[in-house]
Design an enzyme around this catalytic site. Structure first.
Site, mmCIF file in Angstrom:
data_model
loop_
_atom_site.group_PDB
_atom_site.id
_atom_site.type_symbol
_atom_site.label_atom_id
_atom_site.label_comp_id
_atom_site.label_asym_id
_atom_site.label_seq_id
_atom_site.Cartn_x
_atom_site.Cartn_y
_atom_site.Cartn_z
ATOM 1 N N CYS A 1 -8.024 10.062 1.408
ATOM 2 C CA CYS A 1 -8.196 10.613 2.760
ATOM 3 C C CYS A 1 -7.818 12.094 2.797
ATOM 4 C CB CYS A 1 -7.335 9.860 3.768
ATOM 5 S SG CYS A 1 -7.761 8.118 3.905
HETATM 6 C C1 BEZ Z 1 -6.712 6.696 0.115
HETATM 7 O O1 BEZ Z 1 -7.092 7.323 1.086
HETATM 8 O O2 BEZ Z 1 -6.324 7.262 -0.893
HETATM 9 C C2 BEZ Z 1 -6.702 5.215 0.122
HETATM 10 C C3 BEZ Z 1 -6.524 4.529 1.295
HETATM 11 C C4 BEZ Z 1 -6.507 3.141 1.277
HETATM 12 C C5 BEZ Z 1 -6.692 2.471 0.081
HETATM 13 C C6 BEZ Z 1 -6.923 3.171 -1.093
HETATM 14 C C7 BEZ Z 1 -6.923 4.546 -1.074
#
Ligand code: BEZ
Length: 210
Positions: free
Chosen positions: A45
């Site tokens: 994200c």
């Molecule tokens: C991320 O944004 O890195 C993420 C969020 C939820 C699960 C896996 C990765």
């Protein structure tokens, strides 16, 4: 609420990093990209928010407003914004909705309980100036989205609306486009006086209209 292409996206209000966020007032008569992401302070994200901030001039150029959303509270968004600026080289330059009570997530079907019942999925909605839903895509949490593809889709949608054309597989700006089947040859002659190529009667391609 399960929204389908062509449906009117309903209005909503929520808090955001830019203060109170009233969707219809904020959107005005612009195109909108609304994208949800699972959580603050997560690696994928973080890269996505930085990527969208870097592309903001490209969205602006197309008359598109961008807004992000997750179920984290607004003070968390504010703290995370510092990390995004520090690590991605681009500070947040668009609002992030803090959907702390999941009001918007439930309205727009952004929580898929069999993927996660606590966080929003990685969805993108493209909404046109009439508030109609024009694209929806949902990625798994482990895959960061390709925002160049979102810009490419916006270009295709805007061309289609203006010129009665469609875009072929893997089309990029400047490449030939397709005359849509609902335009008969007689109408096409008026719309495209320079002519077109027809590999089949139903497969007519023409230079990209300007
Ligand atoms: C991320 O944004 O890195 C993420 C969020 C939820 C699960 C896996 C990765």
């Amino acid at each position: 609420m399960s929204l389908k292409l062509g449906d009117t996206v309903p209005d909503f209000s929520q808090v955001s990093t830019a203060g109170p966020f009233d969707f219809y007032d904020w959107a005005g008569d612009s195109w909108v990209v609304l994208f949800s992401h699972p959580r603050d302070f997560t690696p994928v994200c973080t890269t996505e928010l930085g990527a969208v901030a870097a592309l903001k001039p490209e969205f602006d150029r197309r008359g598109v407003k961008v807004v992000g959303l997750s179920v984290d509270p607004v003070d968390s968004h504010a703290r995370w914004a510092d990390d995004i600026a520090e690590t991605q080289g681009h500070a947040l330059n668009f609002p992030l909705i803090a959907d702390h009570d999941r009001k918007v997530s439930e309205l727009l079907d952004l929580i898929h309980p069999n993927a996660s019942d606590t966080t929003t999925v990685r969805t993108v909605l493209i909404i046109d100036p009439a508030k109609k839903l024009r694209l929806t895509l949902t990625y798994p949490a482990s895959t960061g989205r390709n925002f160049a593809e979102i810009l490419r889709t916006i270009d295709s949608l805007q061309l289609a609306d203006r010129h009665k054309v469609a875009t072929p597989a893997d089309w990029q700006q400047g490449e030939d486009v397709i005359i849509v089947p609902s335009v008969d040859d007689e109408t096409a002659r008026a719309l495209f006086p320079g002519g077109w190529k027809a590999a089949k009667p139903y497969l007519r391609t023409v230079g990209q209209p300007t």
